[in-house]
Design an enzyme around this catalytic site. Structure first.
Site, PDB file in Angstrom:
ATOM      1  N   GLY A   1       4.610   4.518 -19.830  1.00  0.00           N
ATOM      2  CA  GLY A   1       3.449   5.119 -19.163  1.00  0.00           C
ATOM      3  C   GLY A   1       3.842   6.243 -18.213  1.00  0.00           C
ATOM      4  O   GLY A   1       3.261   7.323 -18.210  1.00  0.00           O
TER       5      GLY A   1
ATOM      6  N   TYR B   1      21.078  -2.834  -7.955  1.00  0.00           N
ATOM      7  CA  TYR B   1      19.878  -3.092  -8.741  1.00  0.00           C
ATOM      8  C   TYR B   1      19.521  -4.575  -8.742  1.00  0.00           C
ATOM      9  O   TYR B   1      18.479  -4.982  -8.232  1.00  0.00           O
ATOM     10  CB  TYR B   1      20.071  -2.554 -10.166  1.00  0.00           C
ATOM     11  CG  TYR B   1      18.849  -2.743 -11.015  1.00  0.00           C
ATOM     12  CD1 TYR B   1      17.656  -2.101 -10.679  1.00  0.00           C
ATOM     13  CD2 TYR B   1      18.867  -3.566 -12.148  1.00  0.00           C
ATOM     14  CE1 TYR B   1      16.514  -2.284 -11.439  1.00  0.00           C
ATOM     15  CE2 TYR B   1      17.730  -3.750 -12.917  1.00  0.00           C
ATOM     16  CZ  TYR B   1      16.562  -3.109 -12.557  1.00  0.00           C
ATOM     17  OH  TYR B   1      15.431  -3.301 -13.312  1.00  0.00           O
TER      18      TYR B   1
ATOM     19  N   ARG C   1       6.011  -8.823 -18.606  1.00  0.00           N
ATOM     20  CA  ARG C   1       7.457  -8.930 -18.504  1.00  0.00           C
ATOM     21  C   ARG C   1       7.754 -10.293 -17.931  1.00  0.00           C
ATOM     22  O   ARG C   1       6.930 -10.835 -17.186  1.00  0.00           O
ATOM     23  CB  ARG C   1       7.971  -7.889 -17.496  1.00  0.00           C
ATOM     24  CG  ARG C   1       8.456  -6.605 -18.061  1.00  0.00           C
ATOM     25  CD  ARG C   1       9.143  -5.748 -17.015  1.00  0.00           C
ATOM     26  NE  ARG C   1       8.506  -5.759 -15.718  1.00  0.00           N
ATOM     27  CZ  ARG C   1       8.880  -6.493 -14.695  1.00  0.00           C
ATOM     28  NH1 ARG C   1       9.911  -7.321 -14.781  1.00  0.00           N
ATOM     29  NH2 ARG C   1       8.251  -6.425 -13.548  1.00  0.00           N
TER      30      ARG C   1
ATOM     31  N   LYS D   1       4.222 -12.583 -12.113  1.00  0.00           N
ATOM     32  CA  LYS D   1       3.165 -12.411 -13.109  1.00  0.00           C
ATOM     33  C   LYS D   1       2.296 -13.665 -13.291  1.00  0.00           C
ATOM     34  O   LYS D   1       1.317 -13.634 -14.045  1.00  0.00           O
ATOM     35  CB  LYS D   1       3.755 -11.996 -14.464  1.00  0.00           C
ATOM     36  CG  LYS D   1       4.558 -10.687 -14.416  1.00  0.00           C
ATOM     37  CD  LYS D   1       3.690  -9.443 -14.211  1.00  0.00           C
ATOM     38  CE  LYS D   1       4.519  -8.170 -14.227  1.00  0.00           C
ATOM     39  NZ  LYS D   1       3.732  -6.956 -13.954  1.00  0.00           N
TER      40      LYS D   1
ATOM     41  N   LYS E   1      -5.299  -2.371 -18.193  1.00  0.00           N
ATOM     42  CA  LYS E   1      -5.926  -1.091 -18.541  1.00  0.00           C
ATOM     43  C   LYS E   1      -5.731  -0.780 -20.031  1.00  0.00           C
ATOM     44  O   LYS E   1      -6.604  -0.213 -20.674  1.00  0.00           O
ATOM     45  CB  LYS E   1      -5.335   0.032 -17.679  1.00  0.00           C
ATOM     46  CG  LYS E   1      -5.718  -0.111 -16.208  1.00  0.00           C
ATOM     47  CD  LYS E   1      -5.315   1.089 -15.380  1.00  0.00           C
ATOM     48  CE  LYS E   1      -5.907   0.972 -13.981  1.00  0.00           C
ATOM     49  NZ  LYS E   1      -5.618   2.127 -13.143  1.00  0.00           N
ATOM     50  N   GLU E   2      -4.562  -1.169 -20.555  1.00  0.00           N
ATOM     51  CA  GLU E   2      -4.306  -0.911 -21.977  1.00  0.00           C
ATOM     52  C   GLU E   2      -5.236  -1.741 -22.860  1.00  0.00           C
ATOM     53  O   GLU E   2      -5.694  -1.282 -23.903  1.00  0.00           O
ATOM     54  CB  GLU E   2      -2.834  -1.217 -22.302  1.00  0.00           C
ATOM     55  CG  GLU E   2      -1.886  -0.217 -21.646  1.00  0.00           C
ATOM     56  CD  GLU E   2      -0.427  -0.666 -21.579  1.00  0.00           C
ATOM     57  OE1 GLU E   2       0.378   0.044 -20.969  1.00  0.00           O
ATOM     58  OE2 GLU E   2      -0.098  -1.734 -22.137  1.00  0.00           O
TER      59      GLU E   2
ATOM     60  N   ASP F   1     -11.350  21.948  27.316  1.00  0.00           N
ATOM     61  CA  ASP F   1     -12.039  20.791  26.741  1.00  0.00           C
ATOM     62  C   ASP F   1     -11.770  19.626  27.699  1.00  0.00           C
ATOM     63  O   ASP F   1     -10.841  19.691  28.522  1.00  0.00           O
ATOM     64  CB  ASP F   1     -11.464  20.517  25.341  1.00  0.00           C
ATOM     65  CG  ASP F   1     -11.862  19.162  24.805  1.00  0.00           C
ATOM     66  OD1 ASP F   1     -13.064  18.875  24.812  1.00  0.00           O
ATOM     67  OD2 ASP F   1     -10.962  18.395  24.381  1.00  0.00           O
ATOM     68  N   TYR F   2     -12.575  18.560  27.623  1.00  0.00           N
ATOM     69  CA  TYR F   2     -12.369  17.481  28.593  1.00  0.00           C
ATOM     70  C   TYR F   2     -11.585  16.294  27.984  1.00  0.00           C
ATOM     71  O   TYR F   2     -10.382  16.170  28.218  1.00  0.00           O
ATOM     72  CB  TYR F   2     -13.729  17.032  29.169  1.00  0.00           C
ATOM     73  CG  TYR F   2     -13.561  16.003  30.253  1.00  0.00           C
ATOM     74  CD1 TYR F   2     -13.103  16.383  31.522  1.00  0.00           C
ATOM     75  CD2 TYR F   2     -13.785  14.662  29.997  1.00  0.00           C
ATOM     76  CE1 TYR F   2     -12.895  15.430  32.506  1.00  0.00           C
ATOM     77  CE2 TYR F   2     -13.580  13.705  30.978  1.00  0.00           C
ATOM     78  CZ  TYR F   2     -13.135  14.095  32.227  1.00  0.00           C
ATOM     79  OH  TYR F   2     -12.907  13.156  33.199  1.00  0.00           O
TER      80      TYR F   2
ATOM     81  N   ASP G   1      -8.239  19.567  21.934  1.00  0.00           N
ATOM     82  CA  ASP G   1      -7.398  18.615  21.203  1.00  0.00           C
ATOM     83  C   ASP G   1      -7.906  18.268  19.818  1.00  0.00           C
ATOM     84  O   ASP G   1      -7.156  17.743  19.011  1.00  0.00           O
ATOM     85  CB  ASP G   1      -7.263  17.313  21.994  1.00  0.00           C
ATOM     86  CG  ASP G   1      -8.549  16.534  22.003  1.00  0.00           C
ATOM     87  OD1 ASP G   1      -9.587  17.111  22.395  1.00  0.00           O
ATOM     88  OD2 ASP G   1      -8.542  15.367  21.580  1.00  0.00           O
TER      89      ASP G   1
END
Ligand code: GDG
Length: 729
Positions: A30, A85, A272, A277, A378-379, A497-498, A678
């Site tokens: 994918g 890994y 997998r 899962k 989704k597949e 500005d305040y 600000d």
């Protein structure tokens, strides 16, 4: 020409031994499909590990062959693979990020050393080709340190990072001994993407608790650099799946499956091999179905494919044994001569078989305990070209946020999963169709091409925003030159500005009253007849009147709707247009639909979108999106956007700090014009003041101001320095 460099742990390639040496075959997963449009163009390239240890003498040949595919290898040793890994990535990061810290995580310092050194190896390969102006997109949990390693060496490149697995809550993440280093590593990126908003929220929460950086909404300020964090739900190449269902190969296989299981309904399960899962729990739910509902015995088959993965790691080998045992047990209890409850396959299948199964199975059961996204769900949807079939989906999968027309279940609740199976098996066709059509349109719209385009576009925007931030911090040399200019001039106007500028933000209104020091500073400034001092704020005029009404200060309230000259009464702007409201209302309504709890308030000259009742964090994120969406529309229509406390307000441009300030500036030939502010309402002030004006933003972030200071204390110090002989800055 600037290029794009994709970096992922694995290259999209399979290596096979052949008589002529090693043969390389592109493997289109994918990610590879989605990124194909990127890395195969121009000088772009994908960097990663080729998937197996390559002997030193073969490396030149492999490098050469990979270059033809726009790929560049990072060669790893056997120790790298077992420590970086299998050790760190899969025994620390994977379990902790999937909430299995207590069961499966082992924090071995030697693994951490290898994790660092392998990230360095990736960095070396990246740096061998990275040039100023390049864009680098780093993927996944194996490379969390890489963004900052690249950033240190090449501060000017654009770096994106995407995590494919969930980001856990702070309570989990903080268990990792190297949590600070990991977060710092990720923050080398300019844009950090996750699958879901929950991941974004968890990441921001961990950063704010573990590191000393300011986190506001979806932005993290790392020293002077802004890092944006957002969700980009990954999609699939949905057309590929739909098209495959129409091929003869897939149709033949579907027919075979139908012939074999003709009197049975098929429940499909594909993963997998991984404890995240929920495979064992799924088997329990199926067993419960057979136990409690004998009418399904002989009528349904669980078609379970488990794809071998990481089975050199002990925990995975153990899980495999447990699955074997459980399947054996259920089959032994319920099997008859003509029927087996579970058809179990421990192997990888060709994609045609996968699609044949997707398009044939009446039900797809996807119940991970945690999953970043889950592409299988989704597949399945993409393969249902007849708009039938039922998806049962775990709430713990990222995909559940999008596939809301599936039957959503808590995978820990095996009774609920069992009930969902019954519901799915008995769902009328018209309801299946209604649900599947909705899901198919979501999967089609948010496909992998859209995902890549969205991420790359956002990364470019973030970089452009950083570049446009030409503002500079007011350090002592700049402050001194401002003071010198002040003294060289005699017709001065200063806009202040305040909230957030003269005083810090306080939880309630009363605490934000002016203090003695502030009154002192303002009195000093306003007592000089060469100065015209203006307070220009979004506050109500009653408020400003109460605090400063008797001072020698000109007051502008409610962003420029109310004015008060020294010693005079307040007066209000009148006769403004409201014809723009219809279009903006439509945009705001979309945000109401996407943000539960938010609502629109209509006022005479403005529309306000309130999100104080929305989920914490989500409201802030949507507010930013809304501002970005409205930015262009608003400019077009001559409107002004005002982000406030849990509200975004859209006002007629005629009610605007910039315009209000200009009416004063134009009255006299001022030779010293200075403005402080600000937030976004002050940007109008900065933009409208003449070029010679000294504009100063409080806080970092994109701004039209020429300079910035960090906080109200620095504002006060600068104001004090103007009227004092001593350097107080
Ligand atoms: C990680 C995250 C996130 C499976 N069996 C076969 C086969 N597959 C393919 C599927 C699917 C892919 O493998 C599995 O993707 P998932 O998303 O379901 O899960 P992870 O591998 O854990 O992926 C996950 C993903 O990254 C992407 O960001 O969604 O949450 O954990 O595409 O079709 N393909 C073939 N034969 C098989 O037997 N050909």
């Amino acid at each position: 020409m600037p290029k794009v460099i994709i970096v992922a742990n694995r290259l999209p390639v399979k290596i096979q031994e052949s008589e002529e040496g090693l043969k390389l075959m592109p493997s289109e997963g994918g990610l590879a499909t989605g990124l194909g449009s990127v890395y195969k163009q121009n000088d772009n390239v994908w960097i990663g590990w080729p998937g197996q240890v390559i002997a030193h003498e073969q490396q030149d040949q492999v490098t050469h062959q990979l270059a033809d595919l726009s790929l560049m290898p990072v060669y790893l040793t056997q120790e790298d693979i077992s420590e970086f890994y299998e050790g760190f990535s899969n025994e620390v990061l994977w379990p902790v990020f999937h909430y299995y810290a207590s069961t499966y995580a082992t924090y071995n310092p030697s693994n951490w050393e290898y994790y660092k050194s392998v990230n360095e190896k990736f960095k070396d390969v990246v740096l061998s080709i990275a040039e100023p102006g390049d864009t680098i997109w780093v993927h996944d949990y194996q490379l969390l340190l890489l963004p900052s390693l690249i950033r240190q060496a090449r501060p000017d490149v654009s770096i994106g990072f995407f995590l494919h697995i969930p980001f856990p809550s702070h309570e989990m993440f903080r268990l990792i001994p190297w949590r600070m280093e990991l977060l710092e590593g990720m923050l080398g990126a300019d844009l950090i993407g996750f699958h879901t908003f929950d991941d974004v929220r968890h990441f921001l929460s961990s950063v704010s608790r573990i590191l000393p950086y300011q986190v506001s909404s979806n932005t993290i300020t790392c020293d002077e650099r802004l890092v944006i964090v957002e969700s980009f739900p990954m999609g699939i190449d949905e057309k590929k799946y739909a098209e495959l269902t129409g091929t003869t190969e897939v149709q033949n296989q579907s027919k075979q499956i139908n012939d074999i299981y003709k009197d049975n309904k098929l429940i499909l399960s594909i993963d997998r091999l991984d404890y995240s899962k929920g495979i064992l729990q799924r088997l329990q739910a199926f067993e419960l179905l057979l136990d409690e509902n004998p009418e399904y015995v002989g009528k349904v088959t669980l078609y379970m494919v488990v794809v071998p993965s990481r089975d050199t790691v002990a925990q995975y080998a153990h899980l495999r044994d447990q699955i074997d045992k459980k399947v054996g047990n259920i089959n032994a209890r319920y099997r008859s001569i003509e029927w087996t409850p579970i058809s179990y396959y421990y192997r990888s299948l060709p994609i045609e078989t996968l699609v044949a199964l997707y398009s044939t199975a009446e039900v797809c059961l996807v119940t991970p305990m945690r999953d970043g996204m889950n592409l299988v769900s989704k597949e399945y949807v993409a393969s249902r070209t007849r708009d039938d079939g039922v998806l049962i989906l775990s709430e713990m999968a990222g995909a559940s946020k999008e596939l809301i027309d599936s039957l959503l279940v808590n995978p820990n609740n095996i009774v609920q999963v069992k009930d969902a199976i019954i519901e799915a098996l008995n769902m009328p066709l018209d309801e299946q169709t209604r649900r599947m059509k909705q899901m198919r349109s979501v999967v089609a719209k948010f496909n992998v091409t859209h995902w890549v385009a969205l991420f790359m576009e956002r990364l470019n925007e973030v970089k452009a925003m950083q570049r446009s931030m030409q503002t500079r911090h007011v350090h002592s040399a700049t402050a001194q030159s401002i003071v010198n200019r002040y003294h060289d001039t005699s017709k001065r106007i200063i806009f202040l500005d305040y909230d957030g500028t003269l005083v810090g933000f306080k939880p309630n209104v009363d605490q934000a009253r002016p203090d003695a020091e502030l009154y002192d500073i303002l009195t000093q400034l306003s007592s000089d007849p060469n100065n015209h001092l203006v307070i220009i704020s979004g506050r109500k005029h009653e408020n400003l009147g109460e605090w400063f009404g008797d001072k020698n200060i000109y007051l502008i309230a409610e962003h420029g709707a109310w004015f008060k000259q020294q010693g005079m009464e307040w007066y209000k702007t009148s006769g403004l247009s409201t014809s723009w409201k219809k279009d903006i209302f439509g945009v705001l309504e979309k945000y109401v639909d996407r943000t539960p709890g938010s609502f629109i308030e209509e006022k005479t000259y403005s529309l306000a979108w309130h999100y104080r009742k929305a989920e914490r964090g989500l409201g802030e994120l949507r507010a930013n999106e809304l501002i970005n969406t409205l930015k262009f529309l608003a400019t077009d229509k001559g409107l002004q956007l005002l982000p406030g406390d849990k509200v975004v307000e859209v006002k007629n441009i005629d009610v605007n700090k910039g315009k209000a300030a200009l009416t004063l500036v134009e009255q006299k030939d001022y030779d010293f014009i200075m403005g402080f502010g600000d937030d976004l309402t002050d940007e109008d002030l900065f933009k409208s003041l003449p070029d010679k004006a000294i504009t100063i933003k409080v806080g970092t972030g994109a701004s039209a101001a020429k300079f910035y200071v960090r906080n109200p204390t620095e504002v006060r110090n600068l104001l004090k320095a103007l009227t004092s002989d001593v350097t107080v800055y």
